[in-house]
Design a protein around this motif. Sequence first.
Motif, PDB file in Angstrom:
ATOM      1  N   GLN A 264      -3.271 -11.882  23.468  1.00  0.00           N
ATOM      2  CA  GLN A 264      -4.594 -12.474  23.646  1.00  0.00           C
ATOM      3  C   GLN A 264      -5.016 -12.331  25.116  1.00  0.00           C
ATOM      4  OE1 GLN A 264      -2.086 -15.072  22.104  1.00  0.00           O
ATOM      5  NE2 GLN A 264      -2.300 -13.469  20.568  1.00  0.00           N
ATOM      6  N   PRO A 265      -5.632 -11.212  25.472  1.00  0.00           N
ATOM      7  CA  PRO A 265      -6.009 -10.997  26.876  1.00  0.00           C
ATOM      8  C   PRO A 265      -7.216 -11.845  27.276  1.00  0.00           C
ATOM      9  CG  PRO A 265      -6.819  -9.205  25.515  1.00  0.00           C
ATOM     10  CD  PRO A 265      -6.006 -10.081  24.606  1.00  0.00           C
ATOM     11  N   GLY A 266      -7.239 -12.234  28.541  1.00  0.00           N
ATOM     12  CA  GLY A 266      -8.399 -12.954  29.060  1.00  0.00           C
ATOM     13  C   GLY A 266      -8.612 -14.301  28.428  1.00  0.00           C
ATOM     14  N   SER A 267      -7.524 -14.947  27.953  1.00  0.00           N
ATOM     15  CA  SER A 267      -7.671 -16.233  27.276  1.00  0.00           C
ATOM     16  C   SER A 267      -7.777 -17.400  28.256  1.00  0.00           C
ATOM     17  CB  SER A 267      -6.473 -16.473  26.352  1.00  0.00           C
ATOM     18  OG  SER A 267      -5.282 -16.566  27.115  1.00  0.00           O
ATOM     19  N   GLY A 268      -7.504 -17.151  29.539  1.00  0.00           N
ATOM     20  CA  GLY A 268      -7.508 -18.235  30.508  1.00  0.00           C
ATOM     21  C   GLY A 268      -6.192 -18.986  30.553  1.00  0.00           C
ATOM     22  N   GLU A 269      -5.260 -18.615  29.694  1.00  0.00           N
ATOM     23  CA  GLU A 269      -3.934 -19.211  29.680  1.00  0.00           C
ATOM     24  C   GLU A 269      -2.906 -18.094  29.743  1.00  0.00           C
ATOM     25  OE1 GLU A 269      -3.275 -21.945  26.513  1.00  0.00           O
ATOM     26  OE2 GLU A 269      -5.296 -22.783  26.616  1.00  0.00           O
ATOM     27  N   GLN A 270      -1.669 -18.460  30.053  1.00  0.00           N
ATOM     28  CA  GLN A 270      -0.606 -17.470  30.116  1.00  0.00           C
ATOM     29  C   GLN A 270      -0.237 -17.042  28.705  1.00  0.00           C
ATOM     30  OE1 GLN A 270       0.665 -15.983  32.824  1.00  0.00           O
ATOM     31  NE2 GLN A 270       1.841 -14.663  31.478  1.00  0.00           N
ATOM     32  N   ARG A 271      -0.573 -15.814  28.333  1.00  0.00           N
ATOM     33  CA  ARG A 271      -0.302 -15.319  26.992  1.00  0.00           C
ATOM     34  C   ARG A 271       0.657 -14.144  27.090  1.00  0.00           C
ATOM     35  NH1 ARG A 271      -1.415 -19.011  23.132  1.00  0.00           N
ATOM     36  NH2 ARG A 271      -3.142 -20.252  23.931  1.00  0.00           N
ATOM     37  N   THR A 272       1.761 -14.231  26.394  1.00  0.00           N
ATOM     38  CA  THR A 272       2.770 -13.183  26.411  1.00  0.00           C
ATOM     39  C   THR A 272       2.621 -12.303  25.184  1.00  0.00           C
ATOM     40  OG1 THR A 272       4.293 -14.692  27.527  1.00  0.00           O
ATOM     41  CG2 THR A 272       5.245 -12.738  26.503  1.00  0.00           C
ATOM     42  N   PRO A 273       2.659 -10.979  25.356  1.00  0.00           N
ATOM     43  CA  PRO A 273       2.599 -10.106  24.178  1.00  0.00           C
ATOM     44  C   PRO A 273       3.734 -10.432  23.207  1.00  0.00           C
ATOM     45  CG  PRO A 273       2.312  -8.834  26.185  1.00  0.00           C
ATOM     46  CD  PRO A 273       2.726 -10.213  26.609  1.00  0.00           C
ATOM     47  N   ALA A 274       3.428 -10.337  21.920  1.00  0.00           N
ATOM     48  CA  ALA A 274       4.424 -10.613  20.880  1.00  0.00           C
ATOM     49  C   ALA A 274       4.631  -9.359  20.042  1.00  0.00           C
ATOM     50  CB  ALA A 274       3.957 -11.762  19.995  1.00  0.00           C
ATOM     51  N   LEU A 275       5.865  -9.074  19.717  1.00  0.00           N
ATOM     52  CA  LEU A 275       6.211  -7.988  18.815  1.00  0.00           C
ATOM     53  C   LEU A 275       6.538  -8.575  17.455  1.00  0.00           C
ATOM     54  CD1 LEU A 275       8.637  -5.976  21.147  1.00  0.00           C
ATOM     55  CD2 LEU A 275       6.169  -5.670  20.865  1.00  0.00           C
ATOM     56  N   PHE A 276       6.051  -7.940  16.390  1.00  0.00           N
ATOM     57  CA  PHE A 276       6.363  -8.412  15.044  1.00  0.00           C
ATOM     58  C   PHE A 276       6.882  -7.245  14.214  1.00  0.00           C
ATOM     59  CE2 PHE A 276       1.859  -7.370  15.250  1.00  0.00           C
ATOM     60  CZ  PHE A 276       1.651  -6.566  14.140  1.00  0.00           C
ATOM     61  N   TYR A 277       7.758  -7.543  13.272  1.00  0.00           N
ATOM     62  CA  TYR A 277       8.411  -6.498  12.495  1.00  0.00           C
ATOM     63  C   TYR A 277       8.990  -7.134  11.237  1.00  0.00           C
ATOM     64  CZ  TYR A 277      11.668  -8.748  15.650  1.00  0.00           C
ATOM     65  OH  TYR A 277      12.336  -9.694  16.388  1.00  0.00           O
ATOM     66  N   GLY A 278       8.981  -6.382  10.157  1.00  0.00           N
ATOM     67  CA  GLY A 278       9.515  -6.921   8.903  1.00  0.00           C
ATOM     68  C   GLY A 278       8.981  -6.171   7.713  1.00  0.00           C
ATOM     69  N   GLY A 279       8.640  -6.907   6.665  1.00  0.00           N
ATOM     70  CA  GLY A 279       8.222  -6.296   5.419  1.00  0.00           C
ATOM     71  C   GLY A 279       6.885  -6.822   4.932  1.00  0.00           C
ATOM     72  N   ILE A 280       6.256  -6.036   4.078  1.00  0.00           N
ATOM     73  CA  ILE A 280       5.044  -6.436   3.377  1.00  0.00           C
ATOM     74  C   ILE A 280       5.356  -6.389   1.889  1.00  0.00           C
ATOM     75  CG2 ILE A 280       2.634  -5.866   2.861  1.00  0.00           C
ATOM     76  CD1 ILE A 280       2.488  -4.502   5.597  1.00  0.00           C
ATOM     77  N   ILE A 281       5.149  -7.504   1.202  1.00  0.00           N
ATOM     78  CA  ILE A 281       5.409  -7.574  -0.233  1.00  0.00           C
ATOM     79  C   ILE A 281       4.090  -7.857  -0.941  1.00  0.00           C
ATOM     80  CG2 ILE A 281       6.767  -8.687  -2.043  1.00  0.00           C
ATOM     81  CD1 ILE A 281       8.755  -9.513   0.137  1.00  0.00           C
ATOM     82  N   PRO A 282       3.376  -6.807  -1.364  1.00  0.00           N
ATOM     83  CA  PRO A 282       2.074  -7.012  -2.000  1.00  0.00           C
ATOM     84  C   PRO A 282       2.202  -7.640  -3.386  1.00  0.00           C
ATOM     85  CG  PRO A 282       2.370  -4.739  -1.233  1.00  0.00           C
ATOM     86  CD  PRO A 282       3.716  -5.394  -1.223  1.00  0.00           C
ATOM     87  N   ILE A 283       1.180  -8.389  -3.756  1.00  0.00           N
ATOM     88  CA  ILE A 283       1.065  -8.874  -5.122  1.00  0.00           C
ATOM     89  C   ILE A 283       0.266  -7.807  -5.875  1.00  0.00           C
ATOM     90  CG2 ILE A 283       0.308 -10.767  -6.604  1.00  0.00           C
ATOM     91  CD1 ILE A 283       0.542 -12.592  -4.155  1.00  0.00           C
ATOM     92  N   VAL A 284       0.976  -6.838  -6.408  1.00  0.00           N
ATOM     93  CA  VAL A 284       0.379  -5.605  -6.930  1.00  0.00           C
ATOM     94  C   VAL A 284      -0.651  -5.836  -8.030  1.00  0.00           C
ATOM     95  CG1 VAL A 284       0.885  -3.386  -8.042  1.00  0.00           C
ATOM     96  CG2 VAL A 284       2.384  -4.247  -6.236  1.00  0.00           C
ATOM     97  N   PRO A 285      -0.434  -6.746  -8.984  1.00  0.00           N
ATOM     98  CA  PRO A 285      -1.431  -6.919 -10.047  1.00  0.00           C
ATOM     99  C   PRO A 285      -2.824  -7.281  -9.547  1.00  0.00           C
ATOM    100  CG  PRO A 285       0.641  -7.932 -10.692  1.00  0.00           C
ATOM    101  CD  PRO A 285       0.785  -7.539  -9.248  1.00  0.00           C
ATOM    102  N   ILE A 286      -2.911  -7.990  -8.421  1.00  0.00           N
ATOM    103  CA  ILE A 286      -4.226  -8.350  -7.879  1.00  0.00           C
ATOM    104  C   ILE A 286      -4.945  -7.113  -7.372  1.00  0.00           C
ATOM    105  CG2 ILE A 286      -5.386  -9.586  -6.004  1.00  0.00           C
ATOM    106  CD1 ILE A 286      -3.390 -11.825  -6.381  1.00  0.00           C
ATOM    107  N   SER A 287      -4.224  -6.265  -6.633  1.00  0.00           N
ATOM    108  CA  SER A 287      -4.819  -5.021  -6.149  1.00  0.00           C
ATOM    109  C   SER A 287      -5.223  -4.121  -7.311  1.00  0.00           C
ATOM    110  CB  SER A 287      -3.829  -4.296  -5.237  1.00  0.00           C
ATOM    111  OG  SER A 287      -4.365  -3.088  -4.770  1.00  0.00           O
ATOM    112  N   THR A 288      -4.383  -4.042  -8.325  1.00  0.00           N
ATOM    113  CA  THR A 288      -4.677  -3.199  -9.486  1.00  0.00           C
ATOM    114  C   THR A 288      -5.906  -3.701 -10.231  1.00  0.00           C
ATOM    115  OG1 THR A 288      -2.326  -2.661  -9.733  1.00  0.00           O
ATOM    116  CG2 THR A 288      -3.741  -2.293 -11.649  1.00  0.00           C
ATOM    117  N   ALA A 289      -5.997  -5.016 -10.413  1.00  0.00           N
ATOM    118  CA  ALA A 289      -7.107  -5.599 -11.159  1.00  0.00           C
ATOM    119  C   ALA A 289      -8.440  -5.439 -10.450  1.00  0.00           C
ATOM    120  CB  ALA A 289      -6.834  -7.074 -11.422  1.00  0.00           C
ATOM    121  N   THR A 290      -8.423  -5.331  -9.104  1.00  0.00           N
ATOM    122  CA  THR A 290      -9.668  -5.214  -8.334  1.00  0.00           C
ATOM    123  C   THR A 290      -9.931  -3.788  -7.863  1.00  0.00           C
ATOM    124  OG1 THR A 290      -8.502  -5.788  -6.277  1.00  0.00           O
ATOM    125  CG2 THR A 290      -9.489  -7.598  -7.537  1.00  0.00           C
ATOM    126  N   GLY A 291      -9.167  -2.825  -8.369  1.00  0.00           N
ATOM    127  CA  GLY A 291      -9.359  -1.438  -7.964  1.00  0.00           C
ATOM    128  C   GLY A 291      -9.046  -1.194  -6.504  1.00  0.00           C
TER     129      GLY A 291
END
Length: 203
Positions: free
Chosen positions: A85-112
């Motif tokens: 969060q640049p320019g927030s006026g507070e000390q903000r440290t960059p964060a790294l994130f990593y892991g998995g994405i588990i989609p709820i496939v039927p919702i995507s399928t039902a909505t094209g």
Amino acid sequence: MNRIVKFTVSALMLAGAASPMLAQETEGGSWLKAPIFVLQPGGITFDAVSAPSGFSSKSYFNARFATVVPTASPWFSLVAGAQVQPGSGEQRTPALFYGGIIPIVPISTATGGMLGLSIDPLGVTTAGGSKNTNFVLEGALSLAIGKMMMANMGPTWAGTGVYFLVDQQIGRNDYIDVNGVKQTDNFRPALLYGLSIPLGFGK
């Protein structure tokens, strides 16, 4: 270190639960696909939900970049990225994130493919090493606005979407209240929202 162990165990449990589907879908092809690079400018809001007494909601611009690695299964992808969060006026440290994405496939399928929902188990690390690594459970909602309105403007615009994320840290939710006393709040999610703009597509 205990947080890293817990995250690893959780990821292995999820992978184990998905292994029958993965085994069926990886026959005759590579399990990991080419990565997709995504620019995700937007905002982040802290303390909008379950704010402790004396704390008010704060919102900042959030510069976010992610790399998504699809797999042969529609039920699982890998993700890694960074945000600050640049320019927030507070000390903000960059964060790294990593892991998995588990989609709820039927919702995507039902909505094209217009609407996407997923549950994302993530490790999030800020400066300071393992002491600043936490397990975060993320709920993600995405809407494919590019597919709706810009389908003929090339893959970048056609692939553009909006996202809304609810990130809840699991464990170690201590904070110092307005009186200087250490407290614990087990439900204090951050809200993230913005545009998701693909910079490259896997093949």
